[in-house]
Write a protein that holds these residues in place. Sequence first.
Motif, PDB file in Angstrom:
ATOM      1  N   MET A 186       0.870  -1.172   0.000  1.00 14.59           N
ATOM      2  CA  MET A 186       0.000   0.000   0.000  1.00 14.59           C
ATOM      3  C   MET A 186       0.910   1.225   0.000  1.00 14.59           C
ATOM      4  O   MET A 186       1.785   1.355   0.863  1.00 14.59           O
ATOM      5  CB  MET A 186      -0.884   0.006   1.262  1.00 14.59           C
ATOM      6  N   GLY A 189       2.587  -0.075   5.055  1.00 14.62           N
ATOM      7  CA  GLY A 189       3.666   0.782   5.516  1.00 14.62           C
ATOM      8  C   GLY A 189       3.195   1.637   6.687  1.00 14.62           C
ATOM      9  O   GLY A 189       2.007   1.742   6.986  1.00 14.62           O
ATOM     10  N   GLY A 192      -5.571   6.506  -3.681  1.00 11.90           N
ATOM     11  CA  GLY A 192      -5.973   7.865  -4.033  1.00 11.90           C
ATOM     12  C   GLY A 192      -4.861   8.859  -3.757  1.00 11.90           C
ATOM     13  O   GLY A 192      -3.901   8.559  -3.034  1.00 11.90           O
ATOM     14  N   TYR A 210      -3.866  11.177  -1.796  1.00 13.82           N
ATOM     15  CA  TYR A 210      -3.841  11.789  -0.464  1.00 13.82           C
ATOM     16  C   TYR A 210      -2.989  10.864   0.388  1.00 13.82           C
ATOM     17  O   TYR A 210      -2.765   9.716   0.006  1.00 13.82           O
ATOM     18  CB  TYR A 210      -5.251  11.938   0.116  1.00 13.82           C
ATOM     19  N   LEU A 239      -2.290   8.799   3.839  1.00 13.32           N
ATOM     20  CA  LEU A 239      -2.788   8.213   5.077  1.00 13.32           C
ATOM     21  C   LEU A 239      -1.607   8.034   6.020  1.00 13.32           C
ATOM     22  O   LEU A 239      -0.451   8.102   5.599  1.00 13.32           O
ATOM     23  CB  LEU A 239      -3.405   6.841   4.793  1.00 13.32           C
TER      24      LEU A 239
HETATM   25  N1  SAH Z   1       6.328   9.541   2.992  1.00 12.79           N
HETATM   26  C1  SAH Z   1       5.452   8.783   2.158  1.00 12.79           C
HETATM   27  C2  SAH Z   1       4.094   8.608   2.836  1.00 12.79           C
HETATM   28  C3  SAH Z   1       4.085   7.618   3.937  1.00 12.79           C
HETATM   29  S1  SAH Z   1       2.507   7.397   4.622  1.00 12.79           S
HETATM   30  C4  SAH Z   1       5.277   9.505   0.830  1.00 12.79           C
HETATM   31  O1  SAH Z   1       5.300  10.733   0.812  1.00 12.79           O
HETATM   32  O2  SAH Z   1       5.062   8.817  -0.191  1.00 12.79           O
HETATM   33  C5  SAH Z   1       2.711   5.912   5.531  1.00 12.79           C
HETATM   34  C6  SAH Z   1       2.149   4.657   4.892  1.00 12.79           C
HETATM   35  O3  SAH Z   1       0.748   4.823   4.686  1.00 12.79           O
HETATM   36  C7  SAH Z   1       2.697   4.314   3.535  1.00 12.79           C
HETATM   37  O4  SAH Z   1       3.885   3.564   3.627  1.00 12.79           O
HETATM   38  C8  SAH Z   1       1.572   3.500   2.932  1.00 12.79           C
HETATM   39  O5  SAH Z   1       1.641   2.131   3.315  1.00 12.79           O
HETATM   40  C9  SAH Z   1       0.332   4.102   3.557  1.00 12.79           C
HETATM   41  N2  SAH Z   1      -0.389   5.034   2.642  1.00 12.79           N
HETATM   42  C10 SAH Z   1      -0.455   6.373   2.772  1.00 12.79           C
HETATM   43  N3  SAH Z   1      -1.201   6.930   1.814  1.00 12.79           N
HETATM   44  C11 SAH Z   1      -1.624   5.924   1.027  1.00 12.79           C
HETATM   45  C12 SAH Z   1      -2.434   5.864  -0.158  1.00 12.79           C
HETATM   46  N4  SAH Z   1      -2.932   6.958  -0.719  1.00 12.79           N
HETATM   47  N5  SAH Z   1      -2.679   4.662  -0.700  1.00 12.79           N
HETATM   48  C13 SAH Z   1      -2.152   3.527  -0.138  1.00 12.79           C
HETATM   49  N6  SAH Z   1      -1.383   3.520   0.981  1.00 12.79           N
HETATM   50  C14 SAH Z   1      -1.122   4.700   1.554  1.00 12.79           C
END
Ligand code: SAH
Length: 238
Positions: free
Chosen positions: A88, A114, A135, A137, A139
Amino acid sequence: MTVPWRATILTLFPDMFPGPLGISLAGKALASGLWTLEARDIRASATDKHRSVDDTPAGGGPGMVLRADVLAAAIDAADARSVPRLLMSPRGRPLTQSRVRELAEGAGVLFVCGRFEGVDQRVIEARQLEEVSIGDYVLSGGEIAAFALIDACVRLLPGVMGKAESGAEESFSDSLLEFPQYTRPQTFEGRPIPEILVSGDHAKVAAWRKAEAEALTRARRPDLWAVRQKTAKKTTDG
Ligand code: SAH
Protein backbone atom coordinates in the motif's frame (compact mmCIF):
# COMPACT_ATOMS: atom_id res chain seq x y z
CA MET A 1 -15.62 -27.00 -1.88
CA THR A 2 -13.43 -24.35 -3.48
CA VAL A 3 -10.41 -22.92 -1.67
CA PRO A 4 -11.37 -19.65 0.09
CA TRP A 5 -9.83 -16.36 -1.10
CA ARG A 6 -6.90 -15.52 1.18
CA ALA A 7 -6.01 -12.10 2.57
CA THR A 8 -2.66 -12.03 4.38
CA ILE A 9 -1.79 -8.69 5.96
CA LEU A 10 1.61 -7.63 7.23
CA THR A 11 1.15 -4.79 9.69
CA LEU A 12 2.53 -3.28 12.88
CA PHE A 13 -1.06 -3.19 14.18
CA PRO A 14 -2.59 -6.66 13.70
CA ASP A 15 -5.24 -5.81 16.33
CA MET A 16 -6.87 -3.48 13.79
CA PHE A 17 -8.10 -6.58 11.90
CA PRO A 18 -10.69 -7.75 10.98
CA GLY A 19 -12.18 -4.47 12.30
CA PRO A 20 -14.74 -3.22 9.78
CA LEU A 21 -14.25 -6.37 7.69
CA GLY A 22 -15.76 -8.41 10.52
CA ILE A 23 -19.28 -7.03 10.07
CA SER A 24 -21.99 -6.91 7.41
CA LEU A 25 -21.32 -8.42 3.97
CA ALA A 26 -17.57 -9.07 4.40
CA GLY A 27 -18.01 -10.27 8.00
CA LYS A 28 -20.71 -12.79 7.11
CA ALA A 29 -18.61 -14.08 4.22
CA LEU A 30 -15.61 -14.36 6.56
CA ALA A 31 -17.66 -16.28 9.14
CA SER A 32 -18.99 -18.64 6.49
CA GLY A 33 -15.51 -19.39 5.14
CA LEU A 34 -15.78 -17.73 1.70
CA TRP A 35 -12.52 -15.93 2.44
CA THR A 36 -9.86 -16.01 5.17
CA LEU A 37 -7.93 -13.26 6.87
CA GLU A 38 -4.56 -13.49 8.59
CA ALA A 39 -3.04 -10.34 10.10
CA ARG A 40 0.64 -10.88 10.87
CA ASP A 41 2.72 -8.63 13.11
CA ILE A 42 5.79 -7.29 11.28
CA ARG A 43 7.42 -6.78 14.67
CA ALA A 44 7.54 -10.56 15.18
CA SER A 45 10.29 -10.58 12.54
CA ALA A 46 12.49 -8.04 14.37
CA THR A 47 15.78 -9.53 15.51
CA ASP A 48 17.43 -7.04 17.88
CA LYS A 49 16.69 -6.91 21.58
CA HIS A 50 14.54 -3.79 21.28
CA ARG A 51 12.44 -5.47 18.56
CA SER A 52 12.98 -2.41 16.38
CA VAL A 53 11.31 -2.32 12.97
CA ASP A 54 12.30 1.17 11.78
CA ASP A 55 15.27 3.50 11.66
CA THR A 56 16.18 7.01 10.54
CA PRO A 57 16.27 7.75 6.79
CA ALA A 58 19.64 7.46 5.08
CA GLY A 59 20.60 10.93 3.85
CA GLY A 60 18.66 12.63 6.63
CA GLY A 61 15.18 14.09 6.89
CA PRO A 62 12.24 13.70 9.22
CA GLY A 63 10.53 10.53 10.40
CA MET A 64 11.45 6.88 10.30
CA VAL A 65 11.64 4.19 7.61
CA LEU A 66 10.64 0.53 7.90
CA ARG A 67 13.75 -1.64 7.72
CA ALA A 68 14.28 -3.80 4.63
CA ASP A 69 15.63 -6.81 6.53
CA VAL A 70 12.75 -6.94 9.04
CA LEU A 71 10.07 -6.51 6.39
CA ALA A 72 11.69 -9.07 4.06
CA ALA A 73 11.77 -11.60 6.89
CA ALA A 74 8.08 -10.91 7.61
CA ILE A 75 7.21 -11.42 3.93
CA ASP A 76 9.19 -14.67 3.74
CA ALA A 77 7.59 -15.99 6.91
CA ALA A 78 4.09 -15.31 5.56
CA ASP A 79 4.51 -18.02 2.90
CA ALA A 80 2.41 -16.20 0.30
CA ARG A 81 4.50 -17.04 -2.76
CA SER A 82 1.55 -17.92 -4.95
CA VAL A 83 -0.39 -14.65 -4.56
CA PRO A 84 0.32 -11.04 -5.66
CA ARG A 85 2.31 -9.07 -3.10
CA LEU A 86 0.97 -5.53 -2.83
CA LEU A 87 2.54 -2.65 -0.95
CA MET A 88 0.00 0.00 0.00
CA SER A 89 1.66 3.23 -1.12
CA PRO A 90 0.68 6.76 -2.19
CA ARG A 91 3.31 6.38 -4.93
CA GLY A 92 1.60 3.31 -6.34
CA ARG A 93 -0.56 2.83 -9.39
CA PRO A 94 -4.04 4.12 -8.52
CA LEU A 95 -6.44 1.26 -7.72
CA THR A 96 -9.20 0.62 -10.27
CA GLN A 97 -12.28 -1.59 -10.29
CA SER A 98 -10.74 -3.71 -13.06
CA ARG A 99 -7.64 -4.40 -10.92
CA VAL A 100 -9.97 -5.23 -8.02
CA ARG A 101 -11.76 -7.74 -10.27
CA GLU A 102 -8.47 -9.38 -11.29
CA LEU A 103 -7.37 -9.67 -7.66
CA ALA A 104 -10.75 -11.09 -6.60
CA GLU A 105 -10.49 -13.74 -9.33
CA GLY A 106 -7.08 -14.91 -8.03
CA ALA A 107 -6.23 -17.05 -5.00
CA GLY A 108 -5.78 -14.08 -2.66
CA VAL A 109 -3.41 -11.20 -1.89
CA LEU A 110 -0.53 -10.42 0.46
CA PHE A 111 -0.87 -6.84 1.72
CA VAL A 112 2.13 -4.98 3.11
CA CYS A 113 1.10 -1.98 5.20
CA GLY A 114 3.67 0.78 5.52
CA ARG A 115 3.90 3.22 8.43
CA PHE A 116 6.01 6.29 9.24
CA GLU A 117 7.75 7.67 6.12
CA GLY A 118 7.36 4.39 4.25
CA VAL A 119 9.56 1.38 3.61
CA ASP A 120 13.19 0.87 2.52
CA GLN A 121 13.29 0.84 -1.30
CA ARG A 122 15.42 -2.32 -1.40
CA VAL A 123 12.71 -4.58 0.02
CA ILE A 124 10.26 -3.31 -2.64
CA GLU A 125 12.73 -4.43 -5.32
CA ALA A 126 14.02 -7.61 -3.66
CA ARG A 127 10.53 -8.96 -2.91
CA GLN A 128 8.96 -7.51 -6.07
CA LEU A 129 6.22 -5.61 -4.26
CA GLU A 130 3.58 -4.00 -6.49
CA GLU A 131 2.85 -0.51 -5.15
CA VAL A 132 -0.87 0.29 -5.07
CA SER A 133 -2.44 3.62 -4.11
CA ILE A 134 -6.06 4.18 -3.10
CA GLY A 135 -5.97 7.87 -4.03
CA ASP A 136 -3.96 11.06 -4.18
CA TYR A 137 -3.84 11.79 -0.46
CA VAL A 138 -1.59 10.57 2.33
CA LEU A 139 -2.79 8.21 5.08
CA SER A 140 -0.77 7.56 8.22
CA GLY A 141 -0.52 3.86 7.46
CA GLY A 142 -1.34 1.22 4.88
CA GLU A 143 -3.98 -0.54 7.00
CA ILE A 144 -6.91 1.67 5.98
CA ALA A 145 -5.88 1.28 2.34
CA ALA A 146 -5.79 -2.51 2.83
CA PHE A 147 -9.29 -2.41 4.38
CA ALA A 148 -10.56 -0.58 1.31
CA LEU A 149 -8.93 -2.98 -1.13
CA ILE A 150 -9.99 -6.14 0.72
CA ASP A 151 -13.56 -4.88 1.04
CA ALA A 152 -13.69 -4.14 -2.71
CA CYS A 153 -12.38 -7.64 -3.53
CA VAL A 154 -14.46 -9.61 -1.05
CA ARG A 155 -17.82 -8.26 -2.22
CA LEU A 156 -17.02 -9.65 -5.70
CA LEU A 157 -16.26 -13.19 -4.49
CA PRO A 158 -18.82 -15.77 -5.64
CA GLY A 159 -21.57 -16.14 -3.05
CA VAL A 160 -20.88 -12.90 -1.18
CA MET A 161 -23.33 -10.52 -2.84
CA GLY A 162 -26.99 -11.46 -2.95
CA LYS A 163 -27.53 -11.26 -6.67
CA ALA A 164 -24.76 -12.21 -9.07
CA GLU A 165 -25.61 -9.26 -11.28
CA SER A 166 -25.44 -6.62 -8.56
CA GLY A 167 -21.71 -6.29 -9.31
CA ALA A 168 -22.10 -6.02 -13.07
CA GLU A 169 -24.26 -2.91 -13.33
CA GLU A 170 -22.68 -0.64 -10.76
CA SER A 171 -20.26 2.28 -11.02
CA PHE A 172 -17.15 1.75 -13.20
CA SER A 173 -18.51 -1.23 -15.14
CA ASP A 174 -18.30 -0.02 -18.75
CA SER A 175 -16.45 3.10 -17.50
CA LEU A 176 -19.71 4.65 -16.29
CA LEU A 177 -20.83 5.98 -12.93
CA GLU A 178 -24.06 4.48 -11.64
CA PHE A 179 -27.45 6.03 -12.44
CA PRO A 180 -29.44 7.59 -9.54
CA GLN A 181 -31.36 5.15 -7.34
CA TYR A 182 -34.74 5.68 -5.65
CA THR A 183 -36.94 3.76 -3.24
CA ARG A 184 -39.96 4.41 -1.03
CA PRO A 185 -41.58 6.72 -0.13
CA GLN A 186 -43.11 7.62 -3.48
CA THR A 187 -42.83 11.32 -2.58
CA PHE A 188 -40.11 12.70 -0.27
CA GLU A 189 -40.38 16.35 0.83
CA GLY A 190 -42.35 17.14 -2.31
CA ARG A 191 -39.95 15.26 -4.63
CA PRO A 192 -41.56 12.35 -6.48
CA ILE A 193 -39.66 9.37 -7.89
CA PRO A 194 -39.07 10.00 -11.65
CA GLU A 195 -42.21 8.80 -13.42
CA ILE A 196 -40.44 6.44 -15.83
CA LEU A 197 -39.16 4.35 -12.92
CA VAL A 198 -42.70 3.59 -11.75
CA SER A 199 -44.11 3.11 -15.27
CA GLY A 200 -43.32 -0.61 -15.40
CA ASP A 201 -41.84 -0.18 -18.90
CA HIS A 202 -38.51 -2.04 -18.59
CA ALA A 203 -37.07 -0.85 -21.90
CA LYS A 204 -37.79 2.77 -21.05
CA VAL A 205 -36.31 2.33 -17.56
CA ALA A 206 -33.13 0.86 -19.06
CA ALA A 207 -32.82 3.70 -21.58
CA TRP A 208 -33.40 6.32 -18.86
CA ARG A 209 -30.78 4.76 -16.60
CA LYS A 210 -28.22 4.60 -19.40
CA ALA A 211 -28.80 8.25 -20.32
CA GLU A 212 -28.52 9.34 -16.65
CA ALA A 213 -25.33 7.32 -16.15
CA GLU A 214 -23.80 8.86 -19.26
CA ALA A 215 -24.76 12.41 -18.28
CA LEU A 216 -23.34 11.96 -14.76
CA THR A 217 -20.11 10.48 -16.04
CA ARG A 218 -19.63 13.23 -18.62
CA ALA A 219 -20.22 15.94 -16.01
CA ARG A 220 -18.29 14.50 -13.09
CA ARG A 221 -15.60 12.32 -14.62
CA PRO A 222 -14.33 13.52 -17.99
CA ASP A 223 -11.41 11.10 -17.53
CA LEU A 224 -13.74 8.06 -17.36
CA TRP A 225 -15.89 9.46 -20.16
CA ALA A 226 -12.85 9.66 -22.44
CA VAL A 227 -12.05 5.99 -21.73
CA ARG A 228 -15.65 5.05 -22.55
CA GLN A 229 -15.59 7.00 -25.83
CA LYS A 230 -12.37 5.23 -26.82
CA THR A 231 -13.71 1.72 -26.09
CA ALA A 232 -17.02 2.47 -27.84
CA LYS A 233 -15.07 3.60 -30.92
CA LYS A 234 -12.92 0.44 -30.89
CA THR A 235 -16.06 -1.72 -30.73
CA THR A 236 -17.70 0.03 -33.69
CA ASP A 237 -14.44 0.00 -35.68
CA GLY A 238 -14.41 -3.77 -35.17
N1 SAH B 1 6.33 9.54 2.99
C1 SAH B 1 5.45 8.78 2.16
C2 SAH B 1 4.09 8.61 2.84
C3 SAH B 1 4.08 7.62 3.94
S1 SAH B 1 2.51 7.40 4.62
C4 SAH B 1 5.28 9.51 0.83
O1 SAH B 1 5.30 10.73 0.81
O2 SAH B 1 5.06 8.82 -0.19
C5 SAH B 1 2.71 5.91 5.53
C6 SAH B 1 2.15 4.66 4.89
O3 SAH B 1 0.75 4.82 4.69
C7 SAH B 1 2.70 4.31 3.53
O4 SAH B 1 3.88 3.56 3.63
C8 SAH B 1 1.57 3.50 2.93
O5 SAH B 1 1.64 2.13 3.32
C9 SAH B 1 0.33 4.10 3.56
N2 SAH B 1 -0.39 5.03 2.64
C10 SAH B 1 -0.45 6.37 2.77
N3 SAH B 1 -1.20 6.93 1.81
C11 SAH B 1 -1.62 5.92 1.03
C12 SAH B 1 -2.43 5.86 -0.16
N4 SAH B 1 -2.93 6.96 -0.72
N5 SAH B 1 -2.68 4.66 -0.70
C13 SAH B 1 -2.15 3.53 -0.14
N6 SAH B 1 -1.38 3.52 0.98
C14 SAH B 1 -1.12 4.70 1.55
